[in-house]
Design an enzyme around this catalytic site. Structure first.
Site, PDB file in Angstrom:
ATOM      1  N   ASP A   8       9.263 -17.448  19.926  1.00 36.75           N
ATOM      2  CA  ASP A   8       9.549 -18.633  19.126  1.00 36.75           C
ATOM      3  C   ASP A   8       9.438 -19.933  19.921  1.00 36.75           C
ATOM      4  O   ASP A   8       8.989 -20.948  19.409  1.00 36.75           O
ATOM      5  CB  ASP A   8      10.940 -18.536  18.508  1.00 36.75           C
ATOM      6  CG  ASP A   8      11.050 -17.422  17.477  1.00 36.75           C
ATOM      7  OD1 ASP A   8      10.035 -16.744  17.210  1.00 36.75           O
ATOM      8  OD2 ASP A   8      12.150 -17.236  16.933  1.00 36.75           O
ATOM      9  N   HIS A  54     -11.531   8.381   0.073  1.00 37.15           N
ATOM     10  CA  HIS A  54     -11.136   8.278  -1.335  1.00 37.15           C
ATOM     11  C   HIS A  54     -10.357   9.527  -1.712  1.00 37.15           C
ATOM     12  O   HIS A  54     -10.754  10.629  -1.344  1.00 37.15           O
ATOM     13  CB  HIS A  54     -12.385   8.167  -2.204  1.00 37.15           C
ATOM     14  CG  HIS A  54     -12.093   8.207  -3.670  1.00 37.15           C
ATOM     15  ND1 HIS A  54     -11.588   7.119  -4.342  1.00 37.15           N
ATOM     16  CD2 HIS A  54     -12.190   9.202  -4.582  1.00 37.15           C
ATOM     17  CE1 HIS A  54     -11.415   7.455  -5.619  1.00 37.15           C
ATOM     18  NE2 HIS A  54     -11.779   8.711  -5.783  1.00 37.15           N
TER      19      HIS A  54
END
Length: 163
Positions: free
Chosen positions: A9, A142
């Site tokens: 940060d 898939h």
């Protein structure tokens, strides 16, 4: 200043744990004199762990337009994906933004089930400078949620397969 290092940060946004962890690795490389790579903040994925999940990387469509880039946009809804339907999670969307001239992936944005897991595919593609054509030629398994990544690219060309 020489010999002073900062991560997380204190080094500025985005204020994300995964960004800080990567900065830590770059910092150690710099301290050891290993010539660390620069960090491109546009390639840091943002993930919001809510319901539905939200994930993104790179430029938004609006930001690309503000930069006056000539873009191609593709979208694919979760309702067009068999796995999402089978999971009972058919609400969501995958959106991709490409540079029309170069095929460069500029950004990807997703809302829906497990998108915080799916965004990494686009992050890797951006880091490897994968083009829209290369993504279109990639075979995705898939039925999976990940195949929506390709469907959104195909939509940018009006070539959606599963709808």
């Amino acid at each position: 200043m020489p010999g002073i290092y900062a991560i997380g940060d204190v080094s500025g946004p985005p204020m994300l744990a995964h960004k800080a962890e990567h900065e830590g690795a770059i910092c150690v490389e710099a301290i050891k004199g290993l010539h660390p790579h620069p960090m491109n903040k546009l390639m840091i994925p943002g993930c919001t762990y809510c319901s539905p999940q939200i994930a993104s990387v790179g430029l938004t469509e609006q930001a690309a337009e503000e930069k006056k880039l000539d873009i191609r946009v593709g979208r694919f809804p979760f309702v067009g994906n068999g796995k999402a339907i089978a999971m009972g999670e058919d609400q969501g969307l995958v959106k991709v933004i490409f540079d029309k001239k170069t095929g460069q992936l500029l950004g990807a944005h997703m809302v829906g089930a497990e998108v915080t897991e799916l965004i990494q595919g686009y992050v890797v593609a951006m880091n490897l400078e994968t083009t829209e054509e290369e993504l279109m030629h990639t075979i995705f398994p898939h039925p999976t949620l990940s195949e929506m990544m390709k469907e959104a690219v195909l939509d940018a060309y009006g070539r959606v397969l599963n709808m």
